[in-house]
Each structure stands twice: as C-alpha cells, then as structure tokens.
Enzyme design. Structure first.
Site, PDB file in Angstrom:
ATOM      1  N   LYS A 196      -2.087   3.578  14.917  1.00 20.80           N
ATOM      2  CA  LYS A 196      -1.482   3.102  15.729  1.00 20.80           C
ATOM      3  C   LYS A 196      -1.237   3.785  17.367  1.00 20.80           C
ATOM      4  O   LYS A 196      -0.897   3.075  18.116  1.00 20.80           O
ATOM      5  CB  LYS A 196      -0.194   2.469  15.056  1.00 20.80           C
ATOM      6  N   TYR A 202      -1.967  -8.019   0.167  1.00 20.60           N
ATOM      7  CA  TYR A 202      -1.656  -6.971   1.122  1.00 20.60           C
ATOM      8  C   TYR A 202      -0.283  -6.143   0.928  1.00 20.60           C
ATOM      9  O   TYR A 202       0.738  -6.681   0.358  1.00 20.60           O
ATOM     10  CB  TYR A 202      -1.436  -7.772   2.759  1.00 20.60           C
ATOM     11  N   TYR A 249      -2.653   1.079   3.242  1.00 24.34           N
ATOM     12  CA  TYR A 249      -4.233   1.055   3.816  1.00 24.34           C
ATOM     13  C   TYR A 249      -5.189   2.169   3.263  1.00 24.34           C
ATOM     14  O   TYR A 249      -6.306   1.727   2.808  1.00 24.34           O
ATOM     15  CB  TYR A 249      -3.830   1.320   5.313  1.00 24.34           C
TER      16      TYR A 249
HETATM   17  C1  LIG Z   1      -2.512  -0.854  10.958  1.00 25.18           C
HETATM   18  C2  LIG Z   1      -3.102   0.090   9.950  1.00 25.18           C
HETATM   19  C3  LIG Z   1      -4.298  -0.087   9.456  1.00 25.18           C
HETATM   20  C4  LIG Z   1      -5.258  -1.308   9.794  1.00 25.18           C
HETATM   21  O1  LIG Z   1      -5.785  -1.040  11.200  1.00 25.18           O
HETATM   22  P1  LIG Z   1      -6.144  -2.358  12.111  1.00 25.18           P
HETATM   23  O2  LIG Z   1      -6.478  -1.661  13.196  1.00 25.18           O
HETATM   24  O3  LIG Z   1      -5.007  -3.043  12.074  1.00 25.18           O
HETATM   25  O4  LIG Z   1      -7.306  -2.996  11.290  1.00 25.18           O
HETATM   26  C5  LIG Z   1      -4.927   0.852   8.839  1.00 25.18           C
HETATM   27  N1  LIG Z   1      -4.275   1.975   8.319  1.00 25.18           N
HETATM   28  C6  LIG Z   1      -3.037   2.395   8.803  1.00 25.18           C
HETATM   29  C7  LIG Z   1      -2.422   3.561   8.074  1.00 25.18           C
HETATM   30  C8  LIG Z   1      -2.334   1.428   9.432  1.00 25.18           C
HETATM   31  O5  LIG Z   1      -1.253   1.578   9.932  1.00 25.18           O
END
Ligand SMILES: *Cc1c(COP(=O)(O)O)cnc(C)c1O
Length: 363
Positions: free
Chosen positions: A54, A272, A298
């Site tokens: 991010k 999720y 993630y």
């Molecule tokens: C938000 C996030 C993702 C997903 O990435 P996107 O660009 O939203 O598809 C993956 N890993 C982490 C740690 C995240 O915070």
C-alpha cells in the site's frame, strides 16, 4: 513510437513515501523445500509505518490529494486493513487528518482482531475510525465516504476520497508498474530471467500493475494471481477491468491482453481474512525454513497458492519463481490467538533442561 513508460507515469502527481528499491532476495532454503528456485521481492520492506504494497499504491492518490490542496483523507477497507493503516501514517507525514471507514468483511472475529495489529496502529496515528456494517458492497462503501466527505467539506475541511470500487481510475496500480520496472532492473543486474511471478490479488492494483508493467516492458511471463477475496472468475474480471484502465492511463492500451490474466482460488476457503490449514502451514514453513514472516490474510495465502501450483505441476519443479511479498505483517498480531492456539502445543522448556519438543509437522 509509444511514449516512454516513465514519462507516461510521471504525468501523474506522486509523493514519495516508500523506501525503494526494495530488496530482491534469494530464498534458497524455502525454494529447496518447494523444489523451485525462489526469489522474493521484499515489498514488505517499503518502509513507511511497517511497509507493504500500500505504500507504493498510495503515492499516486496522495500525490493527487496534495496537488489539490486537500487537508483530510477518507478511505474505506476491512477492519484489519493495511491500506488504511498506511494511509493514516502517510496522512500524518503530509500534515493531513485521516478518516477511516472499517467494513465488516470477516465473520466470527475475536477481540484481538478489533484492537491489535492494524487497528492499534490506526489509533496510534490518530485517525478517526468509523464503523461500517457491510463488507461486500464497494460502491455503497464509496458512497458512504462521499457522504462523509460532503459533511467534512461543509464543516470547512478540504477532503480527498480514496475510492475502492474499480470504476474509479486505478491510480495505485501505477505504483506496481514502477515496481515491475524496478524488479526487472534488479533481475537484469543479477542476470536472472524468471519463469513465473506469483502475487496476491485482491483489489487487483498490484496484480494489474505487475501484469501491465511487465508487458509494457516486453517481458512475457505468467503472473499467477492468488485470490484472497473473490473466486477465480470474479477476480479475473476484476483484474481485467483494472488492467484495461491502467493500460489506457499510461497510453499503452495495446499491452494488455485479457487472456494473460491468471487467477487461482484453491486456497481462498473459507474466505477473505480467514485462515485454513494450508495457509498456517505456509506461514510456518516460511518462518522455519527462511526466517521469513508472512501474514495470515494475503502473503500466507499467496505462499500456500504457490505451493499448490508447484504440487500440481502448473509451475514445474526447478522453475525460477518471483514471489511478490506485499507485507501485511501487523495482522499477525491481530490473528495472534488464531495462529497462537495452533503454535501453543509446543511447551516452553523448563530452565536449563533439554526436552524433546515435538514440533508441528508443517510439511
Ligand atoms: C492489500 C494487500 C494485498 C492485495 O493487494 P491488491 O493490490 O489490493 O490486490 C496483498 N497483500 C497485502 C499485505 C495487502 O495489504
């Protein structure tokens, strides 16, 4: 002759937030355990406020916010969102207040989920938290932010809304076009050519950015997106929508081919932000083979997806694979009970005594 990629990107306002380039690390022990040659792009090390993907993504919307003289940021996401945590920190760096709308995306959460990890950090940065009862209606979440922005504007603030739904221009994906370029430069330096890339795919800003970035730079390798939020079909549609907009934004519409979108949802269940055994095992494997931290929402899922791809032969044994580590590590603590209850079978050894600790079989 198309305009150069950097020129196409630099017409968008940007604020530098990240510590880049991030390292491209070999992971020989974890790679050997999987039967591949594994390299990790360490975007968990982007620096700001515990890092993650991010940081790169926010450089563009915040550039727009700053060039429009905004003084207040509004953002919406899951309770344990890394996006809102980095936005709250970046807002402070730029002298802005942040309003965060926390969506209920994950059922059956415990107290730690609501207080630790990213929520603790959001509060530390002094963000205003707003609860939002729904978790799967992005246009409605955006509309709710727009309404809040209107009240803030009436109260004399200059708000900037970071929208979630894919109908809005995917500014954040520009950060991953640059990341693709950065990684290719590092790979060239090491004389490496990758056979495959593996990354998480949620909002799809990362996945689409890498896909379009590699293609715009003339590199055609499969990019496997591991679904963290939606089933493979819905996610592929999402990636296509974002990638098409992105390719048009950088004036290279010809570089995106919808057939290049690969999504895999085999490790998503039960949904999720929810753990399963494959994810717990992937997190433990990375920690114990490589001293590498992965997160439960993630990157743990993405590593579990990579393992599945190798086991199924989709990624052949011996392949040279690039794993995009997108960060998310604060959530380890918010999932502390859910992970910890599984690890706590291993007792502490009494002082000075050698005991046989039967470690969890994580293979
Ligand atoms: C938000 C996030 C993702 C997903 O990435 P996107 O660009 O939203 O598809 C993956 N890993 C982490 C740690 C995240 O915070």
């Amino acid at each position: 002759m198309p305009i150069p990629l950097t020129k196409a990107i630099h017409k968008f306002p940007r604020v530098r937030l990240g510590h880049t380039p991030t390292p491209l690390d070999a992971a020989p022990r974890l790679g050997a355990a999987l039967g591949i040659e594994l390299w990790i792009k360490r975007d968990d090390c982007t620096g700001m406020a515990m890092g993650g993907n991010k940081v790169r993504q926010l450089e563009f919307p915040l550039g727009e916010a700053q060039s429009g003289d905004a003084d207040t940021l509004l953002i919406t996401s899951a309770v344990q969102s890394n996006y809102v945590r980095v936005a709250a920190a970046a807002g402070r760096r730029l002298g802005m207040e942040t309003h965060i709308q926390l969506e209920e995306r994950v059922p059956d959460v415990d107290a730690l989920y609501r207080s630790s990890g990213n929520v603790l950090l959001d509060r530390l940065f002094g963000a205003t938290l707003h609860s939002y009862p729904v978790g799967d209606d992005e246009p409605a979440a955006d509309a709710s932010l727009d309404l809040l922005a209107q009240s803030l504007a009436e109260a004399g603030r200059r708000p900037y809304v970071i929208h979630l739904a894919p109908a809005h221009p995917p500014l954040g994906a520009l950060g991953y076009v640059l990341a693709a370029e950065e990684t290719l430069a590092q790979a060239r330096e090491l004389d490496l050519a990758f056979d495959a890339v593996v990354c998480p795919t949620g909002s799809a800003l990362t996945h689409a950015g890498i896909l379009v970035g590699l293609s715009a730079l003339g590199v055609e390798i499969p990019v496997y997106g591991i679904c963290v939020r939606r089933d493979a079909g819905s996610q592929a549609a999402r990636v296509r929508q974002v990638a098409e907009q992105l390719a048009a934004m950088i004036e290279r519409p010809e570089v995106f081919d919808g057939d290049d979108v690969l999504t895999f949802d085999g490790v998503l269940a039960p949904g999720y932000g929810r753990l399963n055994d494959a994810v717990r095992e992937a997190i433990a494997l990375a920690a114990r083979q490589e001293g590498l931290l992965l997160d439960p929402v993630y990157t743990g899922k993405t590593m579990a997806g990579l393992i599945e791809h190798v086991q199924s032969g989709v990624i052949p044994a011996g392949s040279r694979v690039l794993f995009i580590h997108t960060g998310g590590l604060p959530a380890l603590f918010a999932y502390g009970d859910k992970l910890g209850s599984w690890l706590s079978d291993v007792p502490w050894a009494p002082s000075g005594e050698v005991v046989d600790v039967d470690l969890i079989d994580y293979h």
